[in-house]
Design a protein around this motif. Sequence first.
Motif, PDB file in Angstrom:
ATOM      1  N   ALA A  59       1.104  -1.098   0.248  1.00 20.04           N
ATOM      2  CA  ALA A  59       0.188  -0.402  -0.079  1.00 20.04           C
ATOM      3  C   ALA A  59       1.019   1.091   0.155  1.00 20.04           C
ATOM      4  N   GLY A  90      -2.238  -4.283  -1.362  1.00 14.32           N
ATOM      5  CA  GLY A  90      -3.126  -3.264  -1.395  1.00 14.32           C
ATOM      6  C   GLY A  90      -3.314  -1.887  -2.263  1.00 14.32           C
ATOM      7  N   THR A  91      -4.005  -1.272  -1.056  1.00  8.20           N
ATOM      8  CA  THR A  91      -4.561   0.001  -2.831  1.00  8.20           C
ATOM      9  C   THR A  91      -3.339   0.146  -2.805  1.00  8.20           C
ATOM     10  N   MET A 113      -4.865  -8.896  -1.660  1.00  9.32           N
ATOM     11  CA  MET A 113      -5.661  -7.702  -2.032  1.00  9.32           C
ATOM     12  C   MET A 113      -6.944  -7.666  -1.780  1.00  9.32           C
ATOM     13  N   ASP A 117      -9.570  -2.458  -2.110  1.00 13.51           N
ATOM     14  CA  ASP A 117      -8.640  -2.303  -2.359  1.00 13.51           C
ATOM     15  C   ASP A 117      -8.255  -1.504  -4.069  1.00 13.51           C
ATOM     16  N   GLY A 136      -8.868  -7.162  -5.810  1.00 16.01           N
ATOM     17  CA  GLY A 136      -9.223  -5.861  -6.286  1.00 16.01           C
ATOM     18  C   GLY A 136      -9.004  -5.521  -7.216  1.00 16.01           C
TER      19      GLY A 136
END
Length: 186
Positions: A59, A90-91, A113, A117, A136
């Motif tokens: 992230a 992650g994002t 994810m 995300d 995500g």
Amino acid sequence: VDDFQPGDLEINAGSLASISGSITLQASRDIVFEAGGGVVNFRADSLTFQAGRDIVVQATQIVGDGLSFTADAAFSGRPSDGVGAIRVTGTASILARGTLTLSAPEGLIGAEMAATDTLTLRALTALNVPDAALSGGLSATARRGVLTLGDVQASTLQARGAGGLAASGALAIAREAGVVSPGLHG
């Protein structure tokens, strides 16, 4: 310059942020952008990351003029073995004020994810997104060129290409967030 002993080497992204010119970072195994680093804003004209195996983007937000990410890179007499991915945990955002190049034989992998995300990829010029398997979402934008997508599996997809949108593979999206383009070419 290859002056380091085998093992892990940690480079603070802030130490590279103010360097101008062209920078190439090579790792015989992995390059990891750790979570919690905030926005990493590189000022170099071009910044190339070449990993012998994977590039891991946790992230974080990576910003630069010309950015290139190559997993399973062949360099310094090390051949490519066909094993390597750009992994997203992650994002995260990779934003180029110029060209953004992504290359990995195993594509973009986001198994870690969450469905909420999103991986954001944005380039000023054309953007080629390799095959992607993300838990995500994916948001990809080519602001002045064609956006080309490989096989994409994601929870959501936002795709914008000022010069058009080309799908070189299948798109499997759990829920549509929007595909915006002057045209879709298969």
